[in-house]
Design an enzyme around this catalytic site. Structure first.
Site, PDB file in Angstrom:
ATOM      1  CG  PHE A 155       5.156  24.176 -33.932  1.00  0.00           C
ATOM      2  CD1 PHE A 155       5.553  24.966 -35.260  1.00  0.00           C
ATOM      3  CD2 PHE A 155       4.463  22.991 -34.560  1.00  0.00           C
ATOM      4  CE1 PHE A 155       5.240  24.809 -36.346  1.00  0.00           C
ATOM      5  CE2 PHE A 155       4.046  22.850 -35.862  1.00  0.00           C
ATOM      6  CZ  PHE A 155       4.432  23.911 -36.776  1.00  0.00           C
ATOM      7  CG  ASP A 156       9.386  27.461 -27.927  1.00  0.00           C
ATOM      8  OD1 ASP A 156       9.054  26.716 -26.906  1.00  0.00           O
ATOM      9  OD2 ASP A 156       9.559  28.490 -28.101  1.00  0.00           O
TER      10      ASP A 156
END
Length: 633
Positions: free
Chosen positions: A312-313
């Site tokens: 995930f960002d």
């Protein structure tokens, strides 16, 4: 050619005429027993029903393809040769009737794209320079045109609201049925429905360039894109059909039993095997489209089903991407100071000041008088409240003005900073009055969604971010993220994705579809939570139009269900063939009964796939936690 087109166009009527003739033949055989009527009706039924089958077989042979129709066509000719008109009539009818039901049920699995197409607006009210409106075709609109959309009307363009307010239902784009309030400056999508109010919208994208048109095109292409299972079955079928022909010939050569050889041809039809994988693929992708999830093809479904690591960002993905007051500690009984703090901060355009002003808006006095403020570079601001200076900034600002923090206050400050919050201190009349912690807040649905991903079989959750290590670590620990890497540039994120892939992991990258494009393209599956941005649609393998983690759970669960459903259908098809062969060997299965079981197996796999249309994952709702923690010491 004209005859061929006529037959194809009337295949469904031919199917039902064939059924009627078969019934007439049986009624005569059982009751009236008029000579020649039974055989004549069955012969006519066989001939008319065989026509579309034989024509398709010939067309396939011209293309050097050995089709299922070829097996049935040869079987019908053989049945005529041995005088089994009843068998040939029933076999051809069942084959056509199975195709008819197949078309109907397949059409239903494609219902999502059909409903999307039907929702596309066709006309628009164009606002002229004189303010008058004119109804025009949407294809005649150009960028920069102003269109008027009244309550109950559809938005015909992608654009921005330039006048008016109203509630807009964007379910055709995002899958979210709750209306969204739109006002001046807000963006709107083509295909959305204005439920109340009137909007004037300036077009930024028109025609095939609108998000809605791109969605329709993407879903159409995705439903036609073959999964690995389909590609394998296509290759398998190329060799399977001629193999059945060879086996039938060998059976006749060694047994001299033409009826047995013809029955082998009928039972060898791989219909359920051929239809099983694509119908699952179409139904799964259709379910996604209906819920605002764009999955770009069967190969993406298969890849997503195998994912074991999700990267995930942080900003805009795990978090809202918007700074807000996450916690506040109060060391004075004078709550009126909150309004004064808001007045000081509203004179600054710093992101922290903007977040605090928005959070304290309710404390602003009804009549706000202009407050003179002084900005101290690198430290904060000084305002005046009741003829005394009000200090709003960092610890250095307060220390320089004679305000020191107690041990308890220092502990509170460090705890907030350790949680990744940017802190703003407020000093008044020689004492610390407030500490406000500002942070990019976590999306409320994320904790429950990440827990659900673990239950869905995802083994490792990783966060990659350009933010500082302390903030990243605090967010990761609060969410149960397994691994976190901070202070990264976009190129560094790509390096980590490749590193995980080299370790043998199946990696999906989830980003906002803007600055994460390289990572989205590098991962085994790129998932964009981009709200329909052009970059997201073009770069990612999966686009979550709602930009929500509920949709992410849905996408992962749907991919796994679709992959499992495909395997179930293949198993059903193979089991059917084995059942028929065993029944043939032991004398329980004949030509007509074999064809009946064969067509029934096709319907079974189609109905099994249709279960995907109503699929929806269960995600526990998160317990509500107050965003602001107000502590009075």
């Amino acid at each position: 050619m004209a005859f061929q087109r006529y037959i194809y166009a009337h295949t469904n009527p031919i199917t039902f005429w064939s059924a009627g003739l078969i019934i007439v033949g049986f009624l005569n055989a059982w009751f009236t027993k008029v000579p020649y009527v039974t055989d004549t009706t069955w012969i006519i039924a066989s001939v008319i029903a065989a026509a579309p089958i034989v024509l398709r077989a010939i067309s396939a042979l011209k293309a050097k393809v050995f089709s299922i129709e070829l097996l049935v066509g040869i079987a019908v000719i053989g049945a005529f040769a041995i005088g089994e008109f009843e068998e040939s009539a029933i076999v051809t009818f069942l084959f056509l009737f199975g195709s008819y039901l197949e078309q109907k049920t397949l059409a239903k699995t494609r219902g999502a794209i059909q409903s999307l197409t039907e929702m596309a607006p066709t006309t628009a009210l164009l606002v002229g320079d004189d303010g008058e409106t004119e109804e025009v075709d949407v294809d005649d609109l150009e960028e920069g045109n102003i269109v008027l959309v009244k309550a109950g009307g559809q938005v015909p363009v992608d654009g921005q609201v330039v006048s008016g307010t109203g509630y807009v239902n964007e379910s055709s784009i995002t899958g979210e049925s709750r209306p969204v309030n739109k006002a001046n400056g807000d963006g709107v999508y083509s295909g959305a429905m204005v439920e109340s109010g009137t909007l004037q919208i300036e077009a930024t994208q028109v025609g095939d360039e609108t998000t809605f048109s791109k969605i329709i095109e993407l879903v159409e292409e995705a439903q036609d894109t073959k999964s690995p299972a389909e590609k394998f079955i296509d290759k398998f079928a190329q060799y399977y059909t001629p193999a059945v022909l060879v086996i039938a010939i060998l059976v006749f050569v060694f047994s001299q039993d033409l009826r047995l050889a013809i029955t082998v041809l009928v039972l060898g039809c791989p219909g359920a095997l051929v239809i099983g994988a694509p119908v699952s693929n179409v139904a799964g992708i259709g379910n996604g489209a209906k819920n605002g999830i764009l999955i770009k093809g069967g190969d993406v479904v298969e890849s997503l089903a195998k994912i074991d690591t999700i990267v995930f960002d942080k900003t805009g993905t795990l978090t809202t991407g918007k700074m807000d007051v996450a916690s506040m500690k109060q060391y004075t009984g004078d709550s009126d100071l909150l309004g004064a703090i808001a007045q000081v901060e509203q004179t600054s355009d710093h992101p922290l000041a903007t977040a605090i002003t928005r959070h304290l808006a309710a404390h602003m006095p009804a009549e706000v008088s202009a407050m003179s403020t002084e900005t101290i570079k690198g430290r904060g601001m000084i305002g005046q409240w009741h003829d005394a200076p009000l200090y709003v900034g960092n610890a250095a600002l307060l220390k320089a003005n004679g305000i020191t923090l107690t041990e308890t206050q220092l502990t509170d400050l460090h705890e907030m900073q350790d949680d990744g919050q940017s802190t703003v201190l407020v000093g008044y009349q020689g004492h610390l009055a407030f500490i406000l912690g500002v942070a990019d807040t976590v999306r409320p649905e994320v904790p429950a969604a990440l827990a659900a991903l673990k239950r869905q079989g995802i083994k490792r959750l990783v966060m990659l971010t350009g933010d500082n290590q302390a903030t990243a670590q605090a967010v990761a620990e609060s969410l149960g993220i397994d691994e976190v890497h901070a202070d990264l540039l976009p190129a560094d994120k790509v390096t980590f994705v490749k590193k995980f892939q080299d370790m043998g992991r199946k990696v999906a990258f989830v980003g906002d579809g803007i600055n994460d494009s390289p990572s989205l393209a590098t991962a085994s599956v790129g998932i964009a939570m981009g709200g329909g941005t052009d970059v997201a649609i073009e770069t990612a393998d999966v686009v979550l139009m709602q930009s929500s983690f509920t949709a992410l759970n849905h996408a992962v669960g749907l991919a796994k269900k679709t992959s499992a459903n495909t395997k179930e259908n293949i198993t059903i098809a193979i089991a059917t063939v084995l059942f028929l062969l065993i029944g043939l060997v032991y004398g329980y299965i004949y030509m007509a009964s074999g064809m009946f079981v064969h067509e029934a197996s096709i319907l079974v796999v189609i109905f099994n796939a249709m279960r995907l249309i109503g699929y929806h994952p269960h995600v526990s709702k998160p317990t509500k936690q107050p965003v602001q923690q107000l502590v009075t010491n």
